[in-house]
Design an enzyme around this catalytic site. Structure first.
Site, PDB file in Angstrom:
ATOM      1  N   SER A 100       1.891  -1.448  -7.226  1.00  0.00           N
ATOM      2  CA  SER A 100       1.554  -2.602  -8.083  1.00  0.00           C
ATOM      3  C   SER A 100       0.441  -3.452  -7.450  1.00  0.00           C
ATOM      4  CB  SER A 100       2.792  -3.440  -8.423  1.00  0.00           C
ATOM      5  OG  SER A 100       3.705  -3.608  -7.372  1.00  0.00           O
TER       6      SER A 100
ATOM      7  N   LEU B 112       0.822  -1.217   0.000  1.00  0.00           N
ATOM      8  CA  LEU B 112       0.000   0.000   0.000  1.00  0.00           C
ATOM      9  C   LEU B 112       0.855   1.265   0.000  1.00  0.00           C
ATOM     10  CD1 LEU B 112      -2.531  -1.030   2.815  1.00  0.00           C
ATOM     11  CD2 LEU B 112      -3.061  -0.831   0.362  1.00  0.00           C
TER      12      LEU B 112
HETATM   13  P1  ADP Z   1       5.650   3.848   0.361  1.00  0.00           P
HETATM   14  O1  ADP Z   1       6.933   3.985  -0.435  1.00  0.00           O
HETATM   15  O2  ADP Z   1       5.251   2.418   0.554  1.00  0.00           O
HETATM   16  O3  ADP Z   1       4.539   4.717  -0.126  1.00  0.00           O
HETATM   17  P2  ADP Z   1       7.087   5.366   2.341  1.00  0.00           P
HETATM   18  O4  ADP Z   1       8.359   4.590   2.549  1.00  0.00           O
HETATM   19  O5  ADP Z   1       7.114   6.569   1.462  1.00  0.00           O
HETATM   20  O6  ADP Z   1       5.957   4.331   1.838  1.00  0.00           O
HETATM   21  O7  ADP Z   1       6.486   5.806   3.729  1.00  0.00           O
HETATM   22  C1  ADP Z   1       6.439   4.963   4.848  1.00  0.00           C
HETATM   23  C2  ADP Z   1       6.379   5.806   6.121  1.00  0.00           C
HETATM   24  O8  ADP Z   1       6.224   4.951   7.244  1.00  0.00           O
HETATM   25  C3  ADP Z   1       7.648   6.603   6.313  1.00  0.00           C
HETATM   26  O9  ADP Z   1       7.308   7.854   6.857  1.00  0.00           O
HETATM   27  C4  ADP Z   1       8.395   5.750   7.354  1.00  0.00           C
HETATM   28  O10 ADP Z   1       9.276   6.508   8.145  1.00  0.00           O
HETATM   29  C5  ADP Z   1       7.266   5.180   8.197  1.00  0.00           C
HETATM   30  N1  ADP Z   1       7.557   3.915   8.881  1.00  0.00           N
HETATM   31  C6  ADP Z   1       7.322   3.672  10.183  1.00  0.00           C
HETATM   32  N2  ADP Z   1       7.700   2.425  10.534  1.00  0.00           N
HETATM   33  C7  ADP Z   1       8.198   1.852   9.420  1.00  0.00           C
HETATM   34  C8  ADP Z   1       8.740   0.560   9.146  1.00  0.00           C
HETATM   35  N3  ADP Z   1       8.870  -0.363  10.088  1.00  0.00           N
HETATM   36  N4  ADP Z   1       9.138   0.292   7.873  1.00  0.00           N
HETATM   37  C9  ADP Z   1       9.001   1.234   6.900  1.00  0.00           C
HETATM   38  N5  ADP Z   1       8.495   2.464   7.107  1.00  0.00           N
HETATM   39  C10 ADP Z   1       8.093   2.794   8.352  1.00  0.00           C
END
Ligand code: ADP
Length: 190
Positions: A102, A29
């Site tokens: 995806s 997601l």
């Molecule tokens: P996506 O690329 O799937 O849209 P992002 O990496 O841009 O998601 O965003 C994920 C958010 O969740 C970031 O702000 C990140 O710091 C936070 N987060 C909190 N815990 C985790 C974790 N365990 N793994 C990955 N992201 C995390």
């Protein structure tokens, strides 16, 4: 159509880089953590002297795929192009990390089918919708809830979770650092 048979091969390019190219395809997601974990993974691969490239869903929509929207057919085309580019980068001898929601199984399979066994790994960044929504790093869920963004995965468009991913990350249970280390040892033996 007969293709020109170029002399320098994929394995020649990979050998010069002293690495085994492969594709790590993150699905999950929006806000699940794909980019954050991929970033950490690339940092570690880079430190280990590996040649890498990240194909990020949001980034390619600013260039290569800026003509595409979020309708079902545009999403399919978005993934098809990213899959084909990942194949080109793989052929160039790179380790390719793809971060793309995806949402549809069939499209992910289309990407996988461009590769041989052992060249492509699907990583499911498994974060419950309520957690991804509460993170909302780009403020997109908020806009999806008010209807400002249509066809938003998880809200107004489906997400088909992988049945048998090569690796599953539960981000509610491990940090990006731990997740990236797990991927590193599982697929790169680093
Ligand atoms: P996506 O690329 O799937 O849209 P992002 O990496 O841009 O998601 O965003 C994920 C958010 O969740 C970031 O702000 C990140 O710091 C936070 N987060 C909190 N815990 C985790 C974790 N365990 N793994 C990955 N992201 C995390």
């Amino acid at each position: 159509m007969t293709l020109f048979d170029f002399t320098v091969s994929q394995s020649d390019r990979a050998k010069m880089k002293n690495q085994t190219p492969l594709v790590v395809w993150f699905t999950g997601l929006s806000g699940s953590g794909k980019s954050t974990i991929a970033n950490r993974l690339e940092e570690k691969l880079h430190q280990a002297g590996k040649h890498t490239f990240i194909l990020d869903g949001d980034n390619v929509r600013h260039g290569l795929n800026k003509d595409l929207g979020f309708s079902e057919s545009d999403r399919v085309e978005n993934i098809r192009r990213v899959a084909e580019v990942s194949k080109l980068l793989f052929d160039a001898g790179l380790i390719v990390i793809v971060t793309l929601i995806s949402p549809f199984r069939a499209d992910r399979n289309l990407a996988r089918n461009l590769f041989k066994k052992g060249e492509f790994f699907e990583v499911f960044v498994d974060t419950p919708l309520d957690v991804a929504e509460s993170r909302d790093p780009k403020g997109l869920y908020k806009k999806a809830r008010t209807g400002e963004i249509k066809n938003f995965t998880g809200i107004s468009s489906p997400y088909e979770a992988p049945d048998a991913p090569d690796f599953r990350i539960l981000t509610t249970e491990c940090s990006p650092d731990v997740a990236s280390s797990q991927i590193l040892s599982r697929f790169f033996k680093i």
